[in-house]
Scaffold this motif. Sequence first.
Motif, PDB file in Angstrom:
ATOM      1  N   VAL A  17      -0.235  12.625  -9.459  1.00  0.00           N
ATOM      2  CA  VAL A  17       0.068  11.358 -10.139  1.00  0.00           C
ATOM      3  C   VAL A  17       1.429  10.832  -9.693  1.00  0.00           C
ATOM      4  N   ARG A  20       1.308   9.359  -6.227  1.00  0.00           N
ATOM      5  CA  ARG A  20       0.742   8.001  -6.262  1.00  0.00           C
ATOM      6  C   ARG A  20       1.809   6.990  -6.661  1.00  0.00           C
ATOM      7  N   GLN A  21       2.603   7.358  -7.696  1.00  0.00           N
ATOM      8  CA  GLN A  21       3.612   6.414  -8.204  1.00  0.00           C
ATOM      9  C   GLN A  21       4.704   6.155  -7.172  1.00  0.00           C
ATOM     10  N   ARG A  24       3.238   3.938  -4.443  1.00  0.00           N
ATOM     11  CA  ARG A  24       3.112   2.568  -4.962  1.00  0.00           C
ATOM     12  C   ARG A  24       4.470   1.867  -4.888  1.00  0.00           C
ATOM     13  N   THR A  38      -2.863  -0.821  -2.982  1.00  0.00           N
ATOM     14  CA  THR A  38      -3.945  -0.039  -3.591  1.00  0.00           C
ATOM     15  C   THR A  38      -4.591   0.878  -2.557  1.00  0.00           C
ATOM     16  N   THR A  42      -4.440   4.895  -2.840  1.00  0.00           N
ATOM     17  CA  THR A  42      -5.708   5.629  -2.964  1.00  0.00           C
ATOM     18  C   THR A  42      -5.803   6.708  -1.885  1.00  0.00           C
ATOM     19  N   SER A  45      -3.625   9.525  -2.855  1.00  0.00           N
ATOM     20  CA  SER A  45      -4.208  10.305  -3.942  1.00  0.00           C
ATOM     21  C   SER A  45      -5.229  11.310  -3.406  1.00  0.00           C
ATOM     22  N   GLU A  46      -6.062  10.859  -2.475  1.00  0.00           N
ATOM     23  CA  GLU A  46      -7.065  11.765  -1.882  1.00  0.00           C
ATOM     24  C   GLU A  46      -6.388  12.928  -1.160  1.00  0.00           C
TER      25      GLU A  46
END
Lengths: 134, 127
Positions: A17, A20-21, A24, A38, A42, A45-46
């Motif tokens: 998490v 990801r942040q 971003r 996005t 994504t 994240s993967e």
Amino acid sequence: MATDPETFPVRSGEDVVKARQVVRSRAMDIGFSLVEQTKIVTAASELARNTVIYGGGGEMRVERLYEGPKRTGLRLTFEDKGPGIIDIELALRDGYTSGNGLGLGLNGARKLSHEFDIWSKPGEGTRITITRWK
Amino acid sequence: MERIPILKLESFLLVSIQVDMHDQLALALQDDLTQKIVATRARAVLIDISALEMVDSFMGRMLGNIASMSRILDAQTVVVGMRPAVAITLVELGLSLPGIRTALNVDAGLALLRAAVERPDVLVDGD
């Protein structure tokens, strides 16, 4: 040209998490559009999840790239010292999974990136680098 | 442990995912929802993902699992409020969310579920 990489641990679901942040926020700093943000979030994240589940944890490095005055990008490197991938071609195929996922993670991350590089050696680990240009 | 709240409205269960979910939280939601469908005899589940800034393959699978499990428990599922950037990314990722019924917003999702529950011949069914 690239900035000095920032390094983040990727060892747990919470780290995924956080990864990801961070991605971003860096993508926003560079001025990526919402869709571009996005996509790279994504992909991150993967790959971060793979690092935790298959690599037994590792780290993510984040670099901003500059090529000339107008071309900027974001490069992410995920590295672990896990068991490595025996057959990279197979692992990159859609639908292939050695876990219980959909098998879209690795190839999905490749599809969402402009450049994709994978190094893996059984018993030594895996390093995956993705780049997305603005 | 942190949990995503599940609200009951009439014969529906409503979930609005407002946090950046880690995988354990997504799995907990899957378990909680299936238990709650049985406990409340809910006929339908509405999942609002309008606050989600991304859906990756793990979350996509979780949504698909919830839809499948609900169907087996005689409840319909609709996922509402997906952001356009998320939809674009999912398609590029190769994830088409088969078996998941979607609607643009909560209003449209509720209307769909009401129709399905009141008129069983109008089956809400994904692929």
